[in-house]
Scaffold this motif. Structure first.
Motif, PDB file in Angstrom:
ATOM      1  N   ALA A 131      -3.754 -12.840  18.730  1.00 14.23           N
ATOM      2  CA  ALA A 131      -2.760 -11.790  18.555  1.00 14.23           C
ATOM      3  C   ALA A 131      -1.486 -12.211  19.269  1.00 14.23           C
ATOM      4  CB  ALA A 131      -3.282 -10.480  19.120  1.00 14.23           C
ATOM      5  N   PHE A 132      -0.357 -11.916  18.656  1.00 15.15           N
ATOM      6  CA  PHE A 132       0.902 -12.409  19.191  1.00 15.15           C
ATOM      7  C   PHE A 132       1.915 -11.320  19.522  1.00 15.15           C
ATOM      8  CE2 PHE A 132      -1.084 -15.747  16.712  1.00 15.15           C
ATOM      9  CZ  PHE A 132      -1.122 -16.758  17.652  1.00 15.15           C
ATOM     10  N   THR A 133       1.556 -10.063  19.279  1.00 14.03           N
ATOM     11  CA  THR A 133       2.436  -8.961  19.656  1.00 14.03           C
ATOM     12  C   THR A 133       1.627  -7.958  20.477  1.00 14.03           C
ATOM     13  OG1 THR A 133       1.956  -7.763  17.599  1.00 14.03           O
ATOM     14  CG2 THR A 133       3.900  -9.229  17.610  1.00 14.03           C
ATOM     15  N   PRO A 134       2.270  -7.291  21.439  1.00 13.38           N
ATOM     16  CA  PRO A 134       1.539  -6.394  22.341  1.00 13.38           C
ATOM     17  C   PRO A 134       0.671  -5.353  21.649  1.00 13.38           C
ATOM     18  CG  PRO A 134       3.744  -6.755  23.177  1.00 13.38           C
ATOM     19  CD  PRO A 134       3.688  -7.406  21.809  1.00 13.38           C
ATOM     20  N   ASP A 135       1.112  -4.839  20.508  1.00 13.96           N
ATOM     21  CA  ASP A 135       0.313  -3.829  19.817  1.00 13.96           C
ATOM     22  C   ASP A 135      -0.958  -4.401  19.187  1.00 13.96           C
ATOM     23  OD1 ASP A 135       2.094  -5.176  18.041  1.00 13.96           O
ATOM     24  OD2 ASP A 135       1.731  -3.650  16.513  1.00 13.96           O
ATOM     25  N   GLY A 145     -11.828 -19.059  22.564  1.00 21.25           N
ATOM     26  CA  GLY A 145     -11.247 -18.402  23.728  1.00 21.25           C
ATOM     27  C   GLY A 145      -9.802 -18.794  23.953  1.00 21.25           C
ATOM     28  N   GLY A 146      -9.230 -18.233  25.002  1.00 16.44           N
ATOM     29  CA  GLY A 146      -7.872 -18.557  25.404  1.00 16.44           C
ATOM     30  C   GLY A 146      -7.882 -19.368  26.686  1.00 16.44           C
ATOM     31  N   ALA A 147      -7.020 -20.370  26.762  1.00 15.67           N
ATOM     32  CA  ALA A 147      -6.990 -21.279  27.906  1.00 15.67           C
ATOM     33  C   ALA A 147      -6.774 -20.565  29.234  1.00 15.67           C
ATOM     34  CB  ALA A 147      -5.907 -22.336  27.705  1.00 15.67           C
ATOM     35  N   GLY A 148      -6.070 -19.455  29.225  1.00 12.63           N
ATOM     36  CA  GLY A 148      -5.790 -18.736  30.468  1.00 12.63           C
ATOM     37  C   GLY A 148      -7.030 -18.261  31.197  1.00 12.63           C
ATOM     38  N   SER A 149      -8.148 -18.129  30.490  1.00 13.26           N
ATOM     39  CA  SER A 149      -9.381 -17.652  31.131  1.00 13.26           C
ATOM     40  C   SER A 149     -10.207 -18.779  31.753  1.00 13.26           C
ATOM     41  CB  SER A 149     -10.233 -16.883  30.124  1.00 13.26           C
ATOM     42  OG  SER A 149     -10.708 -17.759  29.113  1.00 13.26           O
ATOM     43  N   LEU A 150      -9.800 -20.033  31.551  1.00 13.58           N
ATOM     44  CA  LEU A 150     -10.510 -21.134  32.209  1.00 13.58           C
ATOM     45  C   LEU A 150     -10.250 -21.081  33.708  1.00 13.58           C
ATOM     46  CD1 LEU A 150      -9.721 -24.029  29.721  1.00 13.58           C
ATOM     47  CD2 LEU A 150     -11.968 -23.005  30.140  1.00 13.58           C
ATOM     48  N   TYR A 151     -11.233 -21.497  34.477  1.00 12.99           N
ATOM     49  CA  TYR A 151     -11.107 -21.463  35.937  1.00 12.99           C
ATOM     50  C   TYR A 151     -10.391 -22.697  36.463  1.00 12.99           C
ATOM     51  CZ  TYR A 151     -14.409 -17.610  35.783  1.00 12.99           C
ATOM     52  OH  TYR A 151     -15.011 -16.421  35.520  1.00 12.99           O
ATOM     53  N   PRO A 162       4.556 -15.921  32.869  1.00 13.57           N
ATOM     54  CA  PRO A 162       4.385 -14.464  32.899  1.00 13.57           C
ATOM     55  C   PRO A 162       4.455 -13.799  31.533  1.00 13.57           C
ATOM     56  CG  PRO A 162       6.383 -15.137  34.092  1.00 13.57           C
ATOM     57  CD  PRO A 162       5.675 -16.376  33.678  1.00 13.57           C
ATOM     58  N   GLU A 163       5.183 -14.402  30.599  1.00  9.82           N
ATOM     59  CA  GLU A 163       5.306 -13.796  29.267  1.00  9.82           C
ATOM     60  C   GLU A 163       4.002 -13.841  28.483  1.00  9.82           C
ATOM     61  OE1 GLU A 163       7.006 -18.045  28.830  1.00  9.82           O
ATOM     62  OE2 GLU A 163       6.982 -16.485  30.361  1.00  9.82           O
ATOM     63  N   PHE A 164       3.028 -14.645  28.929  1.00 14.48           N
ATOM     64  CA  PHE A 164       1.735 -14.730  28.244  1.00 14.48           C
ATOM     65  C   PHE A 164       0.607 -14.039  29.008  1.00 14.48           C
ATOM     66  CE2 PHE A 164       3.815 -18.752  26.734  1.00 14.48           C
ATOM     67  CZ  PHE A 164       4.033 -18.307  25.443  1.00 14.48           C
ATOM     68  N   LEU A 165       0.913 -13.463  30.172  1.00 14.55           N
ATOM     69  CA  LEU A 165      -0.141 -12.943  31.049  1.00 14.55           C
ATOM     70  C   LEU A 165      -0.941 -11.809  30.412  1.00 14.55           C
ATOM     71  CD1 LEU A 165      -1.571 -13.152  33.736  1.00 14.55           C
ATOM     72  CD2 LEU A 165       0.112 -11.563  34.683  1.00 14.55           C
ATOM     73  N   VAL A 166      -0.284 -10.796  29.905  1.00 12.29           N
ATOM     74  CA  VAL A 166      -1.011  -9.650  29.342  1.00 12.29           C
ATOM     75  C   VAL A 166      -1.843 -10.097  28.142  1.00 12.29           C
ATOM     76  CG1 VAL A 166      -0.791  -7.384  28.251  1.00 12.29           C
ATOM     77  CG2 VAL A 166       0.627  -7.970  30.224  1.00 12.29           C
ATOM     78  N   ARG A 167      -1.253 -10.912  27.290  1.00  8.00           N
ATOM     79  CA  ARG A 167      -1.985 -11.434  26.127  1.00  8.00           C
ATOM     80  C   ARG A 167      -3.223 -12.202  26.573  1.00  8.00           C
ATOM     81  NH1 ARG A 167       0.227 -16.250  22.472  1.00  8.00           N
ATOM     82  NH2 ARG A 167      -1.637 -16.598  21.267  1.00  8.00           N
TER      83      ARG A 167
END
Length: 156
Positions: free
Chosen positions: A14-18, A45-51, A68-73
């Motif tokens: 998903a690429f938009t907040p909604d 998965g998304g790379a941000g969840s890797l440890y 920071p612009e990708f944090l919520v996503r």
């Protein structure tokens, strides 16, 4: 009926907040539909969840370097991993690409597989081309090496 298939791959993003909630929502629907069946579920998965630490307490998206612009996503997409781990009655696998995923890069048979942590290639980069990603995904579909676990990969 999804159970007519050997494997279902959930590559929703998903690429938009909604829409950020969609990957996790679909993961929940799929694990409920595939519970107690012989159909495998492979989620991307998304790379941000890797440890980034050996104790598995700090995710990449918890580091100051994470954009920071990708944090919520990233945090929202990362809920899919939590959902999968709660369903022991589903044969699931999570394939999490590294932070650098290159649509233009070459396919390669020279890659390294990892589990829960960000890993680096011989050049010290967390890099994978789309073509090599697809090759590794097909290999997992065919060979089922990572049942009920998450894995990642980088190419040299």
């Amino acid at each position: 009926e999804l159970t007519q298939f050997d494997v279902v791959v959930n590559a929703t993003s998903a690429f938009t907040p909604d829409m950020y909630h969609l990957p996790a929502d679909l993961t929940l629907l799929l694990v409920k539909a595939l519970a107690n069946t012989n159909t495998r579920l492979i989620a991307i998965g998304g790379a941000g969840s890797l440890y980034v630490d050996e104790d598995h307490t700090v995710e990449l998206n918890d580091t100051p370097e994470f954009p920071p612009e990708f944090l919520v996503r990233s945090k929202t997409h990362g809920k899919s991993d939590d959902i999968l781990r709660k369903f022991s009655n589903v044969d699931w696998t999570m394939f999490t690409p590294p932070p650098i995923l290159d649509a233009e890069g070459p396919e390669s048979n020279d890659y390294i597989l990892g589990n829960e942590n960000v890993i680096l290639n011989k050049e010290g980069k967390p890099y994978l081309s789309y073509a090599t990603f697809a090759q590794i995904l097909v290999d997992e579909i065919n060979n089922h090496k990572f049942g009920r676990q998450r894995f990642t990969a980088v190419q040299n």
